[in-house]
Design a protein around this motif. Structure first.
Motif, PDB file in Angstrom:
ATOM      1  N   PRO A  30       1.475   7.835  12.067  1.00 28.77           N
ATOM      2  CA  PRO A  30       3.047   7.947  11.904  1.00 28.77           C
ATOM      3  C   PRO A  30       3.681   6.840  11.997  1.00 28.77           C
ATOM      4  O   PRO A  30       4.593   6.611  12.619  1.00 28.77           O
ATOM      5  CB  PRO A  30       3.159   8.819  13.456  1.00 28.77           C
ATOM      6  CG  PRO A  30       2.096   8.239  14.203  1.00 28.77           C
ATOM      7  CD  PRO A  30       1.081   7.926  13.475  1.00 28.77           C
ATOM      8  N   PHE A  31       3.421   5.960  11.146  1.00 30.55           N
ATOM      9  CA  PHE A  31       4.172   4.626  11.060  1.00 30.55           C
ATOM     10  C   PHE A  31       4.557   4.401   9.403  1.00 30.55           C
ATOM     11  O   PHE A  31       4.919   3.246   9.139  1.00 30.55           O
ATOM     12  CB  PHE A  31       3.196   3.419  11.296  1.00 30.55           C
ATOM     13  CG  PHE A  31       2.538   3.430  12.519  1.00 30.55           C
ATOM     14  CD1 PHE A  31       3.433   3.325  13.716  1.00 30.55           C
ATOM     15  CD2 PHE A  31       1.182   3.615  12.746  1.00 30.55           C
ATOM     16  CE1 PHE A  31       2.806   3.163  14.912  1.00 30.55           C
ATOM     17  CE2 PHE A  31       0.724   3.658  14.138  1.00 30.55           C
ATOM     18  CZ  PHE A  31       1.669   3.437  15.248  1.00 30.55           C
ATOM     19  N   GLY A  32       5.265   5.476   9.002  1.00 31.38           N
ATOM     20  CA  GLY A  32       5.960   5.479   7.650  1.00 31.38           C
ATOM     21  C   GLY A  32       5.049   5.140   6.587  1.00 31.38           C
ATOM     22  O   GLY A  32       4.062   5.491   6.310  1.00 31.38           O
ATOM     23  N   ASP A  33       5.664   3.786   6.018  1.00 25.90           N
ATOM     24  CA  ASP A  33       5.115   3.634   4.584  1.00 25.90           C
ATOM     25  C   ASP A  33       4.032   2.502   4.964  1.00 25.90           C
ATOM     26  O   ASP A  33       3.801   1.830   4.119  1.00 25.90           O
ATOM     27  CB  ASP A  33       5.954   2.960   3.740  1.00 25.90           C
ATOM     28  CG  ASP A  33       7.069   4.068   3.491  1.00 25.90           C
ATOM     29  OD1 ASP A  33       6.629   5.291   3.409  1.00 25.90           O
ATOM     30  OD2 ASP A  33       8.255   3.696   3.243  1.00 25.90           O
ATOM     31  N   MET A  34       3.547   2.104   5.996  1.00 28.94           N
ATOM     32  CA  MET A  34       2.650   1.015   6.495  1.00 28.94           C
ATOM     33  C   MET A  34       1.175   1.522   6.253  1.00 28.94           C
ATOM     34  O   MET A  34       0.862   2.690   6.203  1.00 28.94           O
ATOM     35  CB  MET A  34       2.620   0.630   7.936  1.00 28.94           C
ATOM     36  CG  MET A  34       3.840  -0.051   8.422  1.00 28.94           C
ATOM     37  SD  MET A  34       3.760  -0.194  10.033  1.00 28.94           S
ATOM     38  CE  MET A  34       2.378  -1.610  10.150  1.00 28.94           C
ATOM     39  N   GLU A  35       0.604   0.478   5.350  1.00 29.48           N
ATOM     40  CA  GLU A  35      -0.831   0.988   4.967  1.00 29.48           C
ATOM     41  C   GLU A  35      -1.721   0.921   6.237  1.00 29.48           C
ATOM     42  O   GLU A  35      -1.459   0.073   7.169  1.00 29.48           O
ATOM     43  CB  GLU A  35      -1.211  -0.225   3.982  1.00 29.48           C
ATOM     44  CG  GLU A  35      -0.648  -0.064   2.564  1.00 29.48           C
ATOM     45  CD  GLU A  35      -0.988   1.009   1.893  1.00 29.48           C
ATOM     46  OE1 GLU A  35      -2.430   1.257   1.989  1.00 29.48           O
ATOM     47  OE2 GLU A  35      -0.276   1.661   1.284  1.00 29.48           O
ATOM     48  N   PRO A  36      -2.836   1.752   6.186  1.00 31.58           N
ATOM     49  CA  PRO A  36      -3.631   1.604   7.319  1.00 31.58           C
ATOM     50  C   PRO A  36      -4.597   0.298   6.997  1.00 31.58           C
ATOM     51  O   PRO A  36      -4.788  -0.333   6.070  1.00 31.58           O
ATOM     52  CB  PRO A  36      -4.652   2.735   7.197  1.00 31.58           C
ATOM     53  CG  PRO A  36      -4.539   3.053   5.627  1.00 31.58           C
ATOM     54  CD  PRO A  36      -3.039   2.784   4.981  1.00 31.58           C
ATOM     55  N   PHE A  37      -4.964  -0.171   8.218  1.00 33.97           N
ATOM     56  CA  PHE A  37      -5.658  -1.532   8.408  1.00 33.97           C
ATOM     57  C   PHE A  37      -7.440  -1.201   8.314  1.00 33.97           C
ATOM     58  O   PHE A  37      -7.678  -0.443   9.269  1.00 33.97           O
ATOM     59  CB  PHE A  37      -5.198  -2.276   9.779  1.00 33.97           C
ATOM     60  CG  PHE A  37      -5.974  -3.472   9.758  1.00 33.97           C
ATOM     61  CD1 PHE A  37      -5.703  -4.483   9.030  1.00 33.97           C
ATOM     62  CD2 PHE A  37      -7.246  -3.702  10.651  1.00 33.97           C
ATOM     63  CE1 PHE A  37      -6.544  -5.657   9.116  1.00 33.97           C
ATOM     64  CE2 PHE A  37      -8.076  -4.786  10.785  1.00 33.97           C
ATOM     65  CZ  PHE A  37      -7.459  -5.892  10.231  1.00 33.97           C
ATOM     66  N   GLY A  38      -7.943  -1.547   7.294  1.00 38.30           N
ATOM     67  CA  GLY A  38      -9.207  -1.364   6.827  1.00 38.30           C
ATOM     68  C   GLY A  38      -9.726   0.140   6.836  1.00 38.30           C
ATOM     69  O   GLY A  38      -9.110   1.060   6.728  1.00 38.30           O
ATOM     70  N   ARG A  39     -10.854   0.270   6.169  1.00 45.51           N
ATOM     71  CA  ARG A  39     -11.628   1.575   5.774  1.00 45.51           C
ATOM     72  C   ARG A  39     -12.916   1.617   6.666  1.00 45.51           C
ATOM     73  O   ARG A  39     -13.347   0.538   7.081  1.00 45.51           O
ATOM     74  CB  ARG A  39     -11.674   1.640   4.612  1.00 45.51           C
ATOM     75  CG  ARG A  39     -10.441   1.445   3.747  1.00 45.51           C
ATOM     76  CD  ARG A  39     -10.161   2.472   2.906  1.00 45.51           C
ATOM     77  NE  ARG A  39      -9.244   2.258   2.147  1.00 45.51           N
ATOM     78  CZ  ARG A  39      -7.903   2.227   2.324  1.00 45.51           C
ATOM     79  NH1 ARG A  39      -7.304   2.591   3.459  1.00 45.51           N
ATOM     80  NH2 ARG A  39      -6.693   2.286   1.351  1.00 45.51           N
ATOM     81  N   GLU A  40     -13.138   2.685   7.144  1.00 44.81           N
ATOM     82  CA  GLU A  40     -14.444   2.945   7.629  1.00 44.81           C
ATOM     83  C   GLU A  40     -15.611   2.457   6.642  1.00 44.81           C
ATOM     84  O   GLU A  40     -16.534   1.947   7.217  1.00 44.81           O
ATOM     85  CB  GLU A  40     -14.738   4.535   7.864  1.00 44.81           C
ATOM     86  CG  GLU A  40     -15.934   4.906   8.724  1.00 44.81           C
ATOM     87  CD  GLU A  40     -16.021   6.287   9.190  1.00 44.81           C
ATOM     88  OE1 GLU A  40     -17.092   6.637   9.465  1.00 44.81           O
ATOM     89  OE2 GLU A  40     -14.943   6.956   9.086  1.00 44.81           O
ATOM     90  N   SER A  41     -15.626   2.866   5.660  1.00 42.30           N
ATOM     91  CA  SER A  41     -16.635   2.044   4.835  1.00 42.30           C
ATOM     92  C   SER A  41     -16.906   0.695   4.690  1.00 42.30           C
ATOM     93  O   SER A  41     -17.801   0.031   4.767  1.00 42.30           O
ATOM     94  CB  SER A  41     -16.488   2.615   3.381  1.00 42.30           C
ATOM     95  OG  SER A  41     -15.160   2.136   2.632  1.00 42.30           O
ATOM     96  N   GLN A  42     -15.555   0.085   4.915  1.00 43.23           N
ATOM     97  CA  GLN A  42     -15.652  -1.569   4.944  1.00 43.23           C
ATOM     98  C   GLN A  42     -16.165  -1.806   6.479  1.00 43.23           C
ATOM     99  O   GLN A  42     -16.907  -2.890   6.407  1.00 43.23           O
ATOM    100  CB  GLN A  42     -14.094  -2.199   4.936  1.00 43.23           C
ATOM    101  CG  GLN A  42     -13.787  -2.178   3.597  1.00 43.23           C
ATOM    102  CD  GLN A  42     -12.301  -2.978   3.444  1.00 43.23           C
ATOM    103  OE1 GLN A  42     -11.470  -2.268   4.493  1.00 43.23           O
ATOM    104  NE2 GLN A  42     -11.966  -3.516   2.685  1.00 43.23           N
TER     105      GLN A  42
END
Length: 126
Positions: free
Chosen positions: A47-59
Motif C-alpha cells: 500500500p505505498f502508492g506508486d513505489m516499486e517493490p524492492f527485490g523479487r523472490e526469484s532474485q
C-alpha cells in the motif's frame, strides 16, 4: 460580574506540499488493505502508492543459491588446505623418522665393523 473568557484564536498553520502528501499516504494506507496473493512475477502488492517493490523472490533465490555455492567452494578450499598440511606434516615426520633409522643403522654398521676389526687383530687366519 461574570468574567468573560477570551478565546485565543490560534493562527492556522499552513501545510507544505510535503506534509499534505504525507497525510494522503497515511490516509491511503488506512484505506487499502495489503493484498497477500503474489502476482505471476513474484511481486506482492503493497500500500505505498506508486513505489516499486524492492527485490523479487526469484532474485533472492538466485542470490541465496550463489551464496551457498561460494560457501561450498570456500569449504572445499579449506579442506584441500587441511589435506595439504596433513601431507606436509606426515612427510616431515617420516623424513625425521627415516633420518633416525639411518643414523641407527649407521651406528649398528660401525659397531659391527669395529667388532670385525677387533676379531681380525686378535685372531690370525694362518
Amino acid at each position: 460580574a461574570p468574567k468573560e473568557e477570551k478565546k485565543e484564536t490560534e493562527p492556522k498553520e499552513e501545510k507544505t506540499p510535503k506534509e499534505e502528501d504525507a497525510e494522503e499516504v497515511v490516509a491511503d494506507e488506512e484505506e487499502e488493505p495489503v493484498e497477500e496473493s503474489a502476482k505471476a512475477d513474484d511481486t506482492v502488492l503493497v500500500p505505498f502508492g506508486d513505489m516499486e517493490p524492492f527485490g523479487r523472490e526469484s532474485q533472492a533465490q538466485a542470490l541465496t543459491e550463489a551464496s551457498i555455492k561460494e560457501s561450498d567452494a570456500m569449504v572445499d578450499q579449506i579442506e584441500k588446505a587441511e589435506v595439504a598440511e596433513t601431507k606436509r606434516s606426515v612427510f616431515r615426520a617420516l623424513t625425521r623418522l627415516r633420518g633416525a633409522a639411518i643414523a641407527s643403522f649407521d651406528g649398528i654398521a660401525h659397531a659391527q665393523q669395529s667388532n670385525i676389526e677387533e676379531y681380525a687383530q686378535n685372531n690370525s687366519f694362518r
